[in-house]
Design a protein around this motif. Structure first.
Motif, PDB file in Angstrom:
ATOM      1  N   VAL A 168     -18.702  82.039 -21.819  1.00 30.79           N
ATOM      2  CA  VAL A 168     -19.810  81.092 -21.995  1.00 30.79           C
ATOM      3  C   VAL A 168     -21.029  81.659 -21.271  1.00 30.79           C
ATOM      4  O   VAL A 168     -20.985  81.839 -20.058  1.00 30.79           O
ATOM      5  N   PRO A 169     -22.096  81.941 -22.004  1.00 34.69           N
ATOM      6  CA  PRO A 169     -23.287  82.520 -21.362  1.00 34.69           C
ATOM      7  C   PRO A 169     -23.825  81.592 -20.283  1.00 34.69           C
ATOM      8  O   PRO A 169     -23.706  80.378 -20.387  1.00 34.69           O
ATOM      9  N   ARG A 216     -26.866  79.998 -18.825  1.00 35.30           N
ATOM     10  CA  ARG A 216     -28.234  79.738 -19.249  1.00 35.30           C
ATOM     11  C   ARG A 216     -29.253  79.964 -18.132  1.00 35.30           C
ATOM     12  O   ARG A 216     -30.382  80.383 -18.373  1.00 35.30           O
ATOM     13  N   ALA A 217     -28.854  79.677 -16.913  1.00 34.60           N
ATOM     14  CA  ALA A 217     -29.783  79.855 -15.790  1.00 34.60           C
ATOM     15  C   ALA A 217     -30.121  81.336 -15.633  1.00 34.60           C
ATOM     16  O   ALA A 217     -31.278  81.697 -15.416  1.00 34.60           O
ATOM     17  N   ALA A 266     -32.433  82.356 -18.409  1.00 34.03           N
ATOM     18  CA  ALA A 266     -33.783  81.824 -18.222  1.00 34.03           C
ATOM     19  C   ALA A 266     -34.523  82.622 -17.158  1.00 34.03           C
ATOM     20  O   ALA A 266     -35.699  82.953 -17.310  1.00 34.03           O
ATOM     21  N   SER A 308     -35.319  86.262 -18.498  1.00 36.40           N
ATOM     22  CA  SER A 308     -36.212  86.354 -19.655  1.00 36.40           C
ATOM     23  C   SER A 308     -37.503  85.567 -19.468  1.00 36.40           C
ATOM     24  O   SER A 308     -38.409  85.676 -20.287  1.00 36.40           O
ATOM     25  N   THR A 335     -36.492  55.525 -29.799  1.00 34.85           N
ATOM     26  CA  THR A 335     -35.261  56.231 -30.154  1.00 34.85           C
ATOM     27  C   THR A 335     -35.410  56.848 -31.539  1.00 34.85           C
ATOM     28  O   THR A 335     -34.853  57.911 -31.809  1.00 34.85           O
ATOM     29  N   GLN A 361     -35.050  60.745 -32.464  1.00 34.78           N
ATOM     30  CA  GLN A 361     -34.245  61.209 -33.588  1.00 34.78           C
ATOM     31  C   GLN A 361     -35.023  62.234 -34.409  1.00 34.78           C
ATOM     32  O   GLN A 361     -34.504  63.280 -34.809  1.00 34.78           O
ATOM     33  N   GLN A 387     -35.195  65.508 -32.496  1.00 33.27           N
ATOM     34  CA  GLN A 387     -33.928  66.243 -32.550  1.00 33.27           C
ATOM     35  C   GLN A 387     -33.730  66.894 -33.910  1.00 33.27           C
ATOM     36  O   GLN A 387     -33.295  68.037 -34.003  1.00 33.27           O
ATOM     37  N   ASP A 388     -34.057  66.166 -34.968  1.00 30.58           N
ATOM     38  CA  ASP A 388     -33.867  66.718 -36.307  1.00 30.58           C
ATOM     39  C   ASP A 388     -34.778  67.920 -36.546  1.00 30.58           C
ATOM     40  O   ASP A 388     -34.396  68.892 -37.199  1.00 30.58           O
ATOM     41  N   ASP A 432     -33.401  71.044 -34.686  1.00 28.69           N
ATOM     42  CA  ASP A 432     -31.950  71.094 -34.748  1.00 28.69           C
ATOM     43  C   ASP A 432     -31.353  72.466 -34.461  1.00 28.69           C
ATOM     44  O   ASP A 432     -30.523  72.609 -33.581  1.00 28.69           O
ATOM     45  N   ASP A 433     -31.739  73.471 -35.200  1.00 26.37           N
ATOM     46  CA  ASP A 433     -31.028  74.743 -35.056  1.00 26.37           C
ATOM     47  C   ASP A 433     -31.793  75.741 -34.211  1.00 26.37           C
ATOM     48  O   ASP A 433     -31.573  76.939 -34.283  1.00 26.37           O
ATOM     49  N   GLN A 454     -33.222  73.159 -25.703  1.00 24.84           N
ATOM     50  CA  GLN A 454     -32.531  72.112 -24.975  1.00 24.84           C
ATOM     51  C   GLN A 454     -33.555  71.028 -24.654  1.00 24.84           C
ATOM     52  O   GLN A 454     -34.600  71.311 -24.083  1.00 24.84           O
ATOM     53  N   LEU A 465     -34.972  67.943 -22.733  1.00 23.48           N
ATOM     54  CA  LEU A 465     -34.900  67.208 -21.472  1.00 23.48           C
ATOM     55  C   LEU A 465     -35.636  65.899 -21.696  1.00 23.48           C
ATOM     56  O   LEU A 465     -36.867  65.868 -21.738  1.00 23.48           O
ATOM     57  N   ILE A 466     -34.870  64.817 -21.852  1.00 19.03           N
ATOM     58  CA  ILE A 466     -35.456  63.529 -22.203  1.00 19.03           C
ATOM     59  C   ILE A 466     -35.693  62.701 -20.952  1.00 19.03           C
ATOM     60  O   ILE A 466     -34.763  62.407 -20.205  1.00 19.03           O
TER      61      ILE A 466
END
Lengths: 342, 342
Positions: A59-60, A62-63, A66, A69, A88, A92, A95-96, A99-100, A104, A106-107
């Motif tokens: 599992v890479p 992420r820290a 970050a 890079s 909300t 939505q 997020q859509d 999506d891909d 990440q 941060l809400i």
DNA sequence: CTGAAAGCGCTTACAG
DNA sequence: CTGAAAGCGCTTACAG
């Protein structure tokens, strides 16, 4: 797996890219490429790396990525509420749109507080976000300063700014408030009350539109306005309906700054035997799902909240790539939903 | 500020801890301590560091901190929906419980999909979370495996597990479904329909409780159940009410698996002139705000969703600190809200 | 109480 | 296409 830890080792014990590389018999750099830019690696080595990843369950981190890079792939989203379905739906849409993209989200929930917004942004800036989505146009001076000095792309959601340099996606809250008020005036209403709660930016703007329309029609009367800082709820709508009728007995319509209040007002009318819209017209704002279904069906303003989120995220993504959007201000409009209650 | 960038420099241009240290005339390590463990630094140096932080506008780099300390201060929360107020209340409880703990919440929306949950967890594990809050008890095998091998503390929310090793906070969805059904039976209802949508874990458990109660009373009849995978909405409730009455004309009560469906069912009855509860009793689940206000007021099950979030986060925090909770299964119960509709 | 050295796990910037 | 070296910005683990 990892080199056996020496006395001074600080290794976390987790599988690292070096472990993968060692197993695949390649340099860490090649393992990194095989994972992130597979086209740059020969298919033989790529396969060996992929297999090592599988076998070791890599599992890479992420820290580490970050840090090395200088790219966080984090997008910060600040909304005033998570219990309000308006926001909300905005989330939505965001997020859509993302999506891909391996972003990440941060809400942050500012709870309609500038101070809370400042606090959240302060913490979230530590994550070195690639972009920021904000709700509304007004923010504390320190927030504005943070945003300016950070030079992180920002898109504001919900309303339209007068500052041409600001990226924003939404619709004119003032015009929407004005349009609904004119609709009521067009129905022959003279004593139109306005009920506003929370007193957030959008409510204040809608009230501004209401005032304009009332003044234009020569119907202005400050006693027709009830503004309270409490959160908008059905219960509050029921209460404020009572207060309005006590204050202005000849009131013939009430414009509620959102649907929650309007629902409460209508339920209260049912309890008191006041006929809607016969005796009293009631309308809301936002067109929540229940509004079309309740009896009487609620006259309200439909707002493109999902689309606001979607388009704002799309605009932000472009800004992160360094592109200038065709239009910095994207007006998504609103729709007056004339139904039974007014 | 930063050392002037050499040809090979990769410096981000942002102010770093070293910049602060240089300005304060101390070693980076001392600057780090002055910020994170101020008690270990003399007040003179602490003040000099604090001043340098202010003057330079220093913002710590969270990625660097996470990498060096092997501690992310990230907590992952996975919920099936953000538009369902049940889960936004849960989130609110979590945020309140974690308020001053400097945890960063990574909120994932699984959209009621095991595959999506797996995908999200996969990505979020890259952030090396300190703890994880999950909704529900059932997860894909790969998710379970990921959680086991990672050894990250996990607390499950909403329901109670039968596995004593699993930390969980919630209430028995089965018993709640059973209790509501018994209540209807106690009211003399014989042909009690069950309407279930989404078919998520909790709906299935409530249906299980319904079936138990019906079987116990000798009232079981599979035609009384309508289960559809579509998301729960008011519109769907209206539609399924129609389907139920077509299928079971002598139906005398309907237990909707949540309040949204129940609201739709009641609105549909109003449109069709069916008297509730006289001709047909209707009840829901979750006690949304509108339920107490609508006419007729909805009989439903009150659920401690805010408290579930709060207590789950509290339990997780303890688990992260290495503590064993007094009780691994925290049952927060439910409340039958007998009102007008049934 | 203070600090020099080393390391966290990756990627950048070269060089071949 | 592949890899050795250096560095990202912090903290750990020592030493004084």
């Amino acid at each position: 797996m990892s080199k056996s830890p020496s006395t001074r080792s600080r290794a976390s014990g987790r599988v690292t890219l070096s472990d993968v590389a060692a197993r695949a018999g390649v340099a860490p750099m090649t393992a990194s490429r095989a994972i992130n830019q597979p086209d740059l690696v020969s298919s033989l080595l790529r396969q060996r790396v992929e297999q090592a990843v599988q076998e070791l369950g890599y599992v890479p981190n992420r820290a580490a990525r970050a840090l090395a890079s200088a790219q966080s792939n984090v997008i910060v989203v600040l909304v005033p509420s998570l219990s309000n379905t308006v926001f909300t739906a905005v989330l939505q849409g965001i997020q859509d749109a993302l999506d891909d993209d391996n972003y990440q989200l941060l809400i942050g929930n500012t709870r309609y507080s500038d101070a809370e917004e400042e606090k959240l942004l302060n913490v979230y800036m530590q994550s070195n976000p690639d972009g920021i989505l904000l709700s509304g146009l007004t923010h504390s001076p320190r927030v504005q300063q943070m945003l300016e000095t950070s030079r992180v792309p920002v898109v504001s959601m919900m309303d339209l700014s007068s500052d041409p340099d600001l990226l924003c996606v939404g619709f004119s809250q003032v015009e929407a408030g004005q349009a609904m008020t004119r609709y009521l005036i067009g129905k022959g209403k003279k004593r139109i009350g306005f009920i506003g709660a929370q007193l957030d930016e959008r409510t204040l703007r809608r009230a501004e539109g209401y005032r304009k329309a009332m003044a234009d029609a020569g119907l202005a009367d400050s006693r027709l306005e009830i503004m309270v800082p409490d959160p908008s709820t059905i219960a509050l709508g029921a209460e404020l309906l009572g207060r309005m009728l006590a204050q202005v007995p000849d009131c013939d319509a009430i414009f509620c700054c959102n649907d929650d209040l309007a629902h409460g007002a209508i339920y209260q009318c049912q309890r008191r035997g006041i006929e809607v819209p016969g005796q009293l017209a009631i309308c809301g704002f936002n067109d929540l799902p229940a509004s079309a279904w309740m009896k009487p069906a609620l006259t309200t303003v439909g707002t493109p909240r999902y689309k606001i989120g979607f388009e704002a995220a799309t605009m932000l993504r472009a800004a992160i790539r360094g592109e200038r959007p065709a239009q910095a201000h994207l007006d998504l409009g609103f729709t007056l939903m004339a139904r039974e209650s007014a």
